[in-house]
Design a protein around this motif. Structure first.
Motif, PDB file in Angstrom:
ATOM      1  N   SER A 154      19.430  15.675 112.976  1.00 46.68           N
ATOM      2  CA  SER A 154      19.410  15.304 111.562  1.00 46.68           C
ATOM      3  C   SER A 154      20.076  16.427 110.769  1.00 46.68           C
ATOM      4  CB  SER A 154      17.946  15.138 111.126  1.00 46.68           C
ATOM      5  OG  SER A 154      17.854  15.048 109.735  1.00 46.68           O
ATOM      6  N   VAL A 155      21.074  16.050 109.960  1.00 47.63           N
ATOM      7  CA  VAL A 155      21.774  17.034 109.138  1.00 47.63           C
ATOM      8  C   VAL A 155      21.673  16.588 107.683  1.00 47.63           C
ATOM      9  CG1 VAL A 155      23.950  18.221 108.697  1.00 47.63           C
ATOM     10  CG2 VAL A 155      23.388  17.502 111.034  1.00 47.63           C
ATOM     11  N   ALA A 156      21.089  17.437 106.868  1.00 45.07           N
ATOM     12  CA  ALA A 156      21.008  17.193 105.429  1.00 45.07           C
ATOM     13  C   ALA A 156      21.956  18.179 104.753  1.00 45.07           C
ATOM     14  CB  ALA A 156      19.585  17.381 104.929  1.00 45.07           C
ATOM     15  N   ILE A 157      22.916  17.634 104.025  1.00 45.84           N
ATOM     16  CA  ILE A 157      23.902  18.463 103.336  1.00 45.84           C
ATOM     17  C   ILE A 157      23.661  18.305 101.842  1.00 45.84           C
ATOM     18  CG2 ILE A 157      26.352  18.821 102.884  1.00 45.84           C
ATOM     19  CD1 ILE A 157      26.906  17.585 105.645  1.00 45.84           C
ATOM     20  N   GLY A 158      23.480  19.395 101.184  1.00 43.26           N
ATOM     21  CA  GLY A 158      23.243  19.354  99.737  1.00 43.26           C
ATOM     22  C   GLY A 158      23.213  20.771  99.218  1.00 43.26           C
ATOM     23  N   GLU A 159      22.279  21.013  98.318  1.00 37.38           N
ATOM     24  CA  GLU A 159      22.130  22.370  97.798  1.00 37.38           C
ATOM     25  C   GLU A 159      21.874  23.338  98.948  1.00 37.38           C
ATOM     26  OE1 GLU A 159      19.290  24.803  94.669  1.00 37.38           O
ATOM     27  OE2 GLU A 159      19.372  22.612  94.562  1.00 37.38           O
ATOM     28  N   TYR A 160      21.085  22.894  99.918  1.00 36.78           N
ATOM     29  CA  TYR A 160      20.847  23.642 101.144  1.00 36.78           C
ATOM     30  C   TYR A 160      21.229  22.740 102.306  1.00 36.78           C
ATOM     31  CZ  TYR A 160      17.924  26.278  97.917  1.00 36.78           C
ATOM     32  OH  TYR A 160      17.478  26.991  96.842  1.00 36.78           O
ATOM     33  N   THR A 161      21.771  23.324 103.350  1.00 38.06           N
ATOM     34  CA  THR A 161      22.107  22.556 104.545  1.00 38.06           C
ATOM     35  C   THR A 161      21.021  22.802 105.574  1.00 38.06           C
ATOM     36  OG1 THR A 161      24.465  22.704 104.113  1.00 38.06           O
ATOM     37  CG2 THR A 161      23.821  22.220 106.370  1.00 38.06           C
ATOM     38  N   GLU A 162      20.539  21.709 106.153  1.00 37.12           N
ATOM     39  CA  GLU A 162      19.468  21.809 107.147  1.00 37.12           C
ATOM     40  C   GLU A 162      19.846  20.985 108.370  1.00 37.12           C
ATOM     41  OE1 GLU A 162      14.694  21.584 107.015  1.00 37.12           O
ATOM     42  OE2 GLU A 162      15.715  19.833 106.202  1.00 37.12           O
TER      43      GLU A 162
END
Length: 116
Positions: free
Chosen positions: A99-107
């Protein structure tokens, strides 16, 4: 290439970087078998891993891993069977999700043995 494809490619690149930093060898990216595709095929020790990468830039509608649907899981397994058969793999296998969340922080989160 659309924004959706750019996000997906960036997520896969981040997933590959994550895996390599954690001792995985990347064997294939975007393995295609008929209509089916596996984002990443990797190896670590005597384990062969088939990895679906889900990337989202907006978590308003849920986390990336929530978007792996049952039908998609079946297609991933069918493509994996083809890869196993053509390579005559005899070791362990596992189906993972990154799972990759890209936004203000990348996780980047690795869910092992996540697809049954």
């Amino acid at each position: 290439m659309g924004e959706h494809n750019n996000t997906g490619t960036r997520g896969e690149d981040l997933a590959v970087d994550f895996l390599e930093r954690n001792g995985y060898e990347i064997l294939r990216r975007n393995f295609k078998c008929r209509r089916y595709e596996i984002d990443i095929i990797a190896m670590r020790g005597d384990w062969l891993l088939f990895i679906e990468v889900k990337t989202r830039s907006n978590l308003e509608y849920g986390t990336p891993e929530e978007f792996v649907l049952t039908e998609q899981s079946k297609r991933i397994m069918q493509a994996a069977e083809e890869f196993i058969f053509t390579t005559n793999w005899q070791g362990h296998i596992r189906f993972d999700i990154i799972s990759v969340a890209i936004g203000e922080y990348t996780e980047v989160i690795h869910f092992e043995d996540a697809i049954n």
